[in-house]
Design a protein around this motif. Structure first.
Motif, PDB file in Angstrom:
ATOM      1  N   ALA A   1      -4.082   2.510  -0.516  1.00 46.37           N
ATOM      2  CA  ALA A   1      -3.283   3.439   0.286  1.00 46.37           C
ATOM      3  C   ALA A   1      -3.631   3.298   1.764  1.00 46.37           C
ATOM      4  O   ALA A   1      -4.699   2.781   2.114  1.00 46.37           O
ATOM      5  CB  ALA A   1      -3.532   4.879  -0.175  1.00 46.37           C
TER       6      ALA A   1
ATOM      7  N   ILE B   1      -4.290   9.096  -5.845  1.00 41.36           N
ATOM      8  CA  ILE B   1      -3.583   7.833  -5.559  1.00 41.36           C
ATOM      9  C   ILE B   1      -3.342   7.067  -6.858  1.00 41.36           C
ATOM     10  O   ILE B   1      -2.248   6.522  -7.098  1.00 41.36           O
ATOM     11  CB  ILE B   1      -4.396   6.990  -4.555  1.00 41.36           C
ATOM     12  CG1 ILE B   1      -4.589   7.749  -3.227  1.00 41.36           C
ATOM     13  CG2 ILE B   1      -3.736   5.626  -4.339  1.00 41.36           C
ATOM     14  CD1 ILE B   1      -3.321   8.095  -2.490  1.00 41.36           C
TER      15      ILE B   1
ATOM     16  N   ILE C   1       0.718   7.208   3.346  1.00 42.47           N
ATOM     17  CA  ILE C   1       0.295   8.607   3.270  1.00 42.47           C
ATOM     18  C   ILE C   1       0.495   9.298   4.603  1.00 42.47           C
ATOM     19  O   ILE C   1       0.183   8.741   5.651  1.00 42.47           O
ATOM     20  CB  ILE C   1      -1.218   8.693   2.923  1.00 42.47           C
ATOM     21  CG1 ILE C   1      -1.552   7.851   1.695  1.00 42.47           C
ATOM     22  CG2 ILE C   1      -1.664  10.146   2.769  1.00 42.47           C
ATOM     23  CD1 ILE C   1      -0.994   8.360   0.406  1.00 42.47           C
TER      24      ILE C   1
ATOM     25  N   LYS D   1      -9.067   9.387  -4.820  1.00 39.93           N
ATOM     26  CA  LYS D   1      -8.847   8.165  -5.615  1.00 39.93           C
ATOM     27  C   LYS D   1      -7.975   8.451  -6.830  1.00 39.93           C
ATOM     28  O   LYS D   1      -7.080   7.670  -7.166  1.00 39.93           O
ATOM     29  CB  LYS D   1     -10.190   7.608  -6.100  1.00 39.93           C
ATOM     30  CG  LYS D   1     -10.959   6.830  -5.059  1.00 39.93           C
ATOM     31  CD  LYS D   1     -12.199   6.182  -5.687  1.00 39.93           C
ATOM     32  CE  LYS D   1     -12.972   5.393  -4.634  1.00 39.93           C
ATOM     33  NZ  LYS D   1     -14.253   4.899  -5.155  1.00 39.93           N
TER      34      LYS D   1
ATOM     35  N   LYS E   1       0.825  -1.200   0.000  1.00 37.61           N
ATOM     36  CA  LYS E   1       0.000   0.000   0.000  1.00 37.61           C
ATOM     37  C   LYS E   1       0.865   1.259   0.000  1.00 37.61           C
ATOM     38  O   LYS E   1       1.916   1.286   0.641  1.00 37.61           O
ATOM     39  CB  LYS E   1      -0.888   0.019   1.242  1.00 37.61           C
ATOM     40  CG  LYS E   1      -1.957  -1.065   1.240  1.00 37.61           C
ATOM     41  CD  LYS E   1      -2.948  -0.888   2.384  1.00 37.61           C
ATOM     42  CE  LYS E   1      -4.083  -1.891   2.226  1.00 37.61           C
ATOM     43  NZ  LYS E   1      -5.267  -1.499   2.998  1.00 37.61           N
ATOM     44  N   LEU E   2       0.359   2.285  -0.688  1.00 37.45           N
ATOM     45  CA  LEU E   2       1.018   3.598  -0.619  1.00 37.45           C
ATOM     46  C   LEU E   2       0.887   4.129   0.795  1.00 37.45           C
ATOM     47  O   LEU E   2      -0.187   4.076   1.389  1.00 37.45           O
ATOM     48  CB  LEU E   2       0.321   4.592  -1.547  1.00 37.45           C
ATOM     49  CG  LEU E   2       0.790   4.734  -2.977  1.00 37.45           C
ATOM     50  CD1 LEU E   2       0.072   5.929  -3.611  1.00 37.45           C
ATOM     51  CD2 LEU E   2       2.297   4.936  -3.061  1.00 37.45           C
TER      52      LEU E   2
ATOM     53  N   ILE F   1      -9.421   7.821   2.322  1.00 32.61           N
ATOM     54  CA  ILE F   1      -8.392   6.795   2.106  1.00 32.61           C
ATOM     55  C   ILE F   1      -8.732   5.527   2.884  1.00 32.61           C
ATOM     56  O   ILE F   1      -8.689   4.417   2.351  1.00 32.61           O
ATOM     57  CB  ILE F   1      -7.008   7.350   2.508  1.00 32.61           C
ATOM     58  CG1 ILE F   1      -6.614   8.439   1.504  1.00 32.61           C
ATOM     59  CG2 ILE F   1      -5.967   6.235   2.551  1.00 32.61           C
ATOM     60  CD1 ILE F   1      -5.394   9.217   1.912  1.00 32.61           C
TER      61      ILE F   1
END
Lengths: 338, 338, 338, 338
Positions: free
Chosen positions: B29, B295, B6, B292, B3-4, B22
């Motif tokens: 993410a 990301i 943040i 969205k 996952k990204l 998110i």
């Protein structure tokens, strides 16, 4: 009951509309003469509606002692002179808009009305429209609180010929004049400043003829409210006529009228009617109503609902808008009042 | 799938909105840290959503090598500095609007984005609204032909306190900035000239504080189209958010969203829902969608949907509008581009 | 806060919907196990949403002492047995509709709920819809006066396969069951008599399979009001879901939801959005809301919003409608209550 | 042009409407005589519209060799006899609905029309309504595909006195007769079976007088489509007149007409106009149009748009509905055709 006797000067489109209103809808009046510089036009209208006399000279109406009131439906440059002659001959006058293209002549016409005490109503028919009229009534009755923003959209279904555009005096005087009057009608006061944008996006020949076909004009009203009018000479979906008044307590907004309320739902979407095509369809009831109220003002000796001040101020705003466009700056009303 | 990661700078209202987007809607993410100069705010947000770390110093996010992207949700004067620091630390940035109140700093931020090659998205969420987005798509797809007139109405349900109005930079930068961006989004090009009207009709204290609360601004677009925006700080019926694009082939116009489609017909009339109350109700789906797409732009290494040019031009238009109001004349964009 | 632990029986479409509602929208609960007779389905759902356990045997949920509540999303013939087993194991139950195709089993399920004192909610999600719910609230609050006429239109976008139609129990139990429940919800009372019309106009194979695809059913409510439901298995314009309640003081009526409020005006007409395509789009918010209220009823130990009486009466009406169609006469409810 | 000479029998409300239509809107015809059993009524109508002759005996019209056509606007029990006498005297006839309360007399009237070759038009004015007419045209043109479901809602603003209800023949013949005709008009075919529900919820005295004031009737059309009509004698919001046709390719539905399109948005909601109050407002244009088409059928010697078959079938359906209500079962049309 003795009927009011009416003479109509000008047997064109709008003359016919008013003849029909009186004949079909106003039993208190009758059309007794019609004149037009084109004899065939005068004759055709007389025969169509059984009007007993016709002529090519409007002075035949002015000098006819039987006639009580005159409808001035001739070309714009003749409006003021005919109205003045008729009032000086003792007749009440209904004069189509614009009263004149010069402010001097409009003021002169106003003076004659004042001096003679004759009724003088100007043909701003849209004030009598069921939608616009309801919005104005709500504003006037205080339902919307203090009026703060007025928005008017007015778009014709098809552009005029470039020749017409060139000779009509231009979009601001020929088309937006209705919206200037509507703006002041809705605001309940005059405008003090105008800023005009205009361009030619519909037909380049209109631009070449020195006119615009797409325009936005903003207004500052004397009561402090702000306004905006947008015009286009062409709307692919028909005649777009909407007004909106926003105030401290809320907003009233009218939608266009279609020929029906039917919605057709298919795989393509949910489709409703387009706006009614043009002013004869859209505003026919308002033409009848303005004539009813003109006749009633004579019969009851009351004030006409649209007086010469409206005729003057609408032309003043059109001139201010043109000056604003030319000089690319906001223009105060007194600058064009001379 | 990795996952990204943040980090969110600023735990206020909009920071919460993005955290929620998110956590609930973007499985690609995860939020790993939140900072706020008010420790209690950072802590509360972290606990509410199970964010593993919080701090009072945004540099804890900037210096955290695990973090891929930063959401800059702090007060406006800090936007540019934090965005620059984050990009220089190799992170992608989502920055709330306005990027800054000065054009220099926005340009500087743009340069850093260019230099570092980091993604930099600006928070113009209304572009992702279902109504406005559909109107734009129709315009872009040519369904409306050449775009000629753009109209935007944007009215808040209630005015801010006069103190807020005084400190926010004023209506044009604080409120109409969204509409300036929307206008360019709908037109598909920049604006070249602005004329602004503004007055204080809602709350005299706003006027005393040097700001306006009722405004109409007209726009000339680079493609020749004309536009008009009207704003009010207060609408008795709720949050009024409508756009209209008129072109050579037709018009697309969005109405407000209500909570239901129910019409209640009684002796009092046919009553429908008021517009949804304010931006958190009305635009929640657009906040989710913009995040969205931010990301997705990182994950797929594609362009962000709203870049720094939009961030710059919206502030430029706000400044041009203020200058126009102050100098009471139309103002060309280059006059404020320095 | 200790979270409620949920087990889901059935990993099909509706099981996924409820899993998503809990995971994304109901922080008070968590899904700890999912079962499906198709192992791959159970596994896929578990992995997609990070559910820690899955199995092919619903008894693994029933026998799991940690689990507080069970969502019964398996095929109809298993609803009652699983619900009963779960309640007898001390768990609260949310059971999809119809509870069963036999009245005996529904009554049996009701008895177990009564005996065990467990919460038992039935999945009539449309009661939680923003439009229908508002109409009901207005009726309940007396805004409409005495309710006199109820109208429900419910049309699917596309017909099912003839095989499905044949095996589903038929239109009245498979599709109109929602409308029967809605009718009683809106009326605030039960129905006492039913008259059913039905025919096969959409797909002749549905008729050959012994079912109807186009139907109108009229209802007499216990409070004396009259009602009518119309169903079609196919609407070219999408999922048509409208209710109307008419009473002595007025009417409340809901329109369909589209994806936007945008109207496109061109030479072809004024085109708005079609209704949202099908129930997952149209009713998603209602699925979330029904689950929130189920969880809240457990947490707060209050009555569930849709109890077993609704589950029973909806099936009774479907049976009465089928009997009415077969015998071509109005049928009283007691005739099918056994 | 020689004008068609018209005699009007019956100087009540509907007689006045037709007189006005001819005088104001149909230059091809003129009203030369009016009769009414109440002399003052005949005289008043004659004077109001300048009709040259009046009488208390309809035979004065029948025997007047100058008269070309007769409008039968007298009480229902006299419709058939007057129509027959007029046709036998060589006159064309426009007969108000219902033609008669007995099927025998309607058939007799049909035979005389057949034998004499005179035009005989029945007064189902709603077929000429802009909304209903558009829906029918879309159905007829195939835009909606095969017609499958027809829905008609028709509710009066206020109930009649119980005395009137008792003497009028009851709701099905007095009020729903318009909807029966509309149903067949929309379907493009006759009805083969009727099931009627009816109750007294508006005014218990109407129930005591043996009539119903709230009714739902379902229809099976000869082409296999299904239909439903709902009626109430009282709608708090005004005259509710809506039709909907659903077919294999889509749906067409009309909404009510209001006096304006204005929406007023305030803290109280978004309020639109109520439906126009009653049939004289709502259907005035249709009354004019039906008369225009009657006159045109005579002038051009073409078929009348609404013939005696419509007059017959509408009464047949009303009788079938009453029988269905009394016997609490669906009734086939042939059962009442004698």
């Amino acid at each position: 009951m003795k009927k009011l006797k009416i003479g109509i000067v000008g047997a064109g489109r709008i003359g016919k509309v008013h003849a029909q209103s009186i004949i079909y809808h106003i039993p208190e009046a009758e059309v007794v003469m019609v004149t037009d510089v084109v004899e065939a036009a005068a004759k055709a209208l007389a025969e169509k509606y059984g009007i007993p006399a016709y002529s090519t000279d409007y002075m035949d109406i002015v000098n006819n002692p039987e006639i009580d009131a005159v409808l001035v439906c001739s070309p714009t440059p003749t409006h003021a002179d005919i109205s003045i002659a008729a009032m000086e001959a003792g007749k009440h006058v209904f004069c189509e808009k614009p009263v004149d293209l010069t402010i001097e002549k409009i003021k002169k016409t106003a003076e004659v009305a004042e001096k003679t005490g004759r009724k003088l109503q100007i043909g701003f028919n849209r004030r009598f429209d069921h939608n616009h009229g309801k919005v104005q009534q709500l504003a006037k009755d205080g339902v919307l609180g203090n009026v703060e923003i007025i928005k008017i959209t007015s778009r014709d279904p098809e552009p005029p010929s470039p020749e017409y555009a060139a000779s009509s005096g231009g979009l601001y005087i020929d088309m937006m004049i209705h919206d200037f009057d509507m703006a002041m009608f809705l605001a309940g006061c005059d405008v003090k400043e105008v800023y005009a944008m205009g361009t030619s996006l519909v037909d380049p020949r209109i631009g070449q003829a020195g006119d615009v076909d797409t325009a936005i004009v903003t207004l500052t009203f004397e009561n402090g409210a702000l306004g905006v009018i947008d015009n286009s000479r062409r709307a692919a979906y028909g005649y777009d006529q909407r007004v909106e008044v926003f105030g401290s307590l809320g907003m009233a907004a009218g939608e266009n009228d279609g020929d029906s309320t039917v919605k057709v739902s298919t795989a393509a979407g949910v489709v409703g009617d387009k706006p009614q095509y043009f002013f004869l369809e859209r505003y026919m009831a308002s033409f009848i109503e303005e004539m009813k109220q003109f006749i009633a003002a004579i019969v009851n000796d009351t004030d006409v609902p649209v007086g010469i001040h409206a005729g003057l101020m609408s032309v003043v705003l059109a001139k201010a808008a043109k000056k604003s466009l030319d000089e690319h700056r906001p223009v105060k009303i007194e600058e064009v009042m001379e």
